[in-house]
Structure formats: C-alpha cells, structure tokens
Design a protein around this motif. Structure first.
Motif, short mmCIF file in Angstrom:
data_model
loop_
_atom_site.label_atom_id
_atom_site.label_comp_id
_atom_site.label_asym_id
_atom_site.label_seq_id
_atom_site.Cartn_x
_atom_site.Cartn_y
_atom_site.Cartn_z
N ALA A 67 0.86 -1.09 -0.11
CA ALA A 67 -0.13 -0.03 0.13
C ALA A 67 0.95 1.43 0.05
CB ALA A 67 -0.94 -0.03 1.19
N ALA A 68 1.72 1.31 0.79
CA ALA A 68 2.91 2.49 0.93
C ALA A 68 3.62 2.66 -0.31
CB ALA A 68 3.88 2.30 1.94
N ILE A 69 4.05 1.60 -0.99
CA ILE A 69 4.71 1.67 -2.39
C ILE A 69 3.85 2.03 -3.61
CG2 ILE A 69 6.12 0.25 -4.02
CD1 ILE A 69 7.26 -1.19 -1.73
N GLY A 70 2.58 1.46 -3.48
CA GLY A 70 1.80 1.72 -4.57
C GLY A 70 0.85 2.67 -4.26
N PHE A 71 1.20 3.76 -3.85
CA PHE A 71 0.13 4.96 -3.40
C PHE A 71 -0.40 5.37 -4.67
CE2 PHE A 71 3.93 7.03 -3.32
CZ PHE A 71 3.71 8.23 -3.97
N CYS A 72 0.32 5.39 -5.82
CA CYS A 72 -0.16 6.29 -6.93
C CYS A 72 -1.32 5.58 -7.45
CB CYS A 72 0.90 6.15 -8.14
SG CYS A 72 2.35 7.06 -7.70
N MET A 73 -1.56 4.19 -7.19
CA MET A 73 -2.85 3.59 -7.77
C MET A 73 -3.84 3.63 -6.21
SD MET A 73 -1.21 0.20 -9.35
CE MET A 73 -0.41 -0.45 -8.08
N TRP A 74 -4.24 4.70 -6.08
CA TRP A 74 -4.96 5.34 -5.15
C TRP A 74 -5.99 4.17 -4.43
CZ3 TRP A 74 -9.90 6.79 -5.16
CH2 TRP A 74 -10.40 7.40 -6.43
N ALA A 114 -1.29 2.37 7.52
CA ALA A 114 -1.52 3.64 7.60
C ALA A 114 -1.12 4.71 6.79
CB ALA A 114 -1.79 3.99 8.98
N SER A 115 0.31 4.49 6.57
CA SER A 115 0.85 5.70 5.68
C SER A 115 0.26 5.35 4.36
CB SER A 115 2.33 5.47 5.75
OG SER A 115 2.64 3.95 5.23
N GLY A 116 0.16 4.17 4.02
CA GLY A 116 -0.34 3.75 2.39
C GLY A 116 -1.61 4.52 2.26
N ILE A 117 -2.35 4.64 3.23
CA ILE A 117 -3.92 5.11 3.33
C ILE A 117 -3.61 6.76 3.01
CG2 ILE A 117 -5.81 5.58 4.42
CD1 ILE A 117 -5.64 2.82 5.53
#
Length: 130
Positions: A67-74, A114-117
């Motif tokens: 989730a933190a790495i792929g945040f561009c795909m929200w 949480a940081s990915g969110i």
C-alpha cells in the motif's frame, strides 16, 4: 516425515512407544510411570508447544508495504492499507496473547498500512485539485 513420527525412538528414551521405556497404559509395570497423554492442541509428543500463528502479522506487513509503495494506484492502495491495518491489529492482539511471535511485523503492517492510506488520500486530493 514418517506417519508414526520422526523415526524410531532409542530403547529406554522417555516418551517412546510401549516396550521402549514405558509399559502399555493398560498394563503398568512395577515402578514404571505411565507416560503423559498428549493434550488438546499438541502434536502428540509430550512437552511440545503449538506452533505460533504468525500469518496475520506477516500478511499485514506485506499488504502495508504494498500500500505504501503503490500509493499512485490510490483505490488499490486504500484497500490494501485498510486490510494491512486490520490484519496488523489482529496480529498484534495475537502476539500480545502469546499466540504469535512477530509483534514487530504486525506493528510494521499497521504503520505501513496507515501511511499507505494517507499517501493514497493525498494522491486523490492532488488528482482532484489538478
């Protein structure tokens, strides 16, 4: 591993089958103690502890990192982040009760999830503003 266990137990070794140090439970001999029975949750060998269930803590950490790495795909990052926080929280609870041995991995799952969110929501706000 063989169906009967890890192999033959040497003669006289405690915990072996009847005739190898302990008599059969229905025929205790003089001076020989009856071997302890395997309790629920054990694997059949006396004194053996059940394996820790570290799966949810590890899954939370992996999902949180994704989730933190792929945040561009929200949309995907938000879903993975929510799952990471849930699995990490359950994993922390299991570690607190002594059922798991990886409280650090579960905590990493909660933090990374949480940081990915948060990163995914910032990305969504940036896309809406642009």
């Amino acid at each position: 591993m063989a169906p009967g266990g890890p192999g033959q137990v040497p003669y006289g070794y405690p915990g072996g089958p009847a005739g190898y140090g302990y008599p059969a439970p229905h025929m205790p001999g003089p001076g020989y103690p009856v071997p302890p029975a395997a309790g629920p949750g054990s694997y059949g060998w006396p004194g053996m502890q059940p394996m820790p269930s570290n799966g949810l803590g590890t899954a939370g950490m992996v999902l949180g990192i994704l989730a933190a790495i792929g945040f561009c795909m929200w949309p995907v990052a938000i879903l993975l982040g929510v799952l990471a926080v849930i699995f990490g929280g359950i994993g922390r609870g299991r570690a607190h009760r002594g059922e798991a041995t990886n409280p650090g991995q579960a905590l990493a799952g909660v933090i990374c999830g949480a940081s990915g969110i948060v990163l995914a929501l910032v990305m969504l706000a940036f896309l809406i503003a642009a």
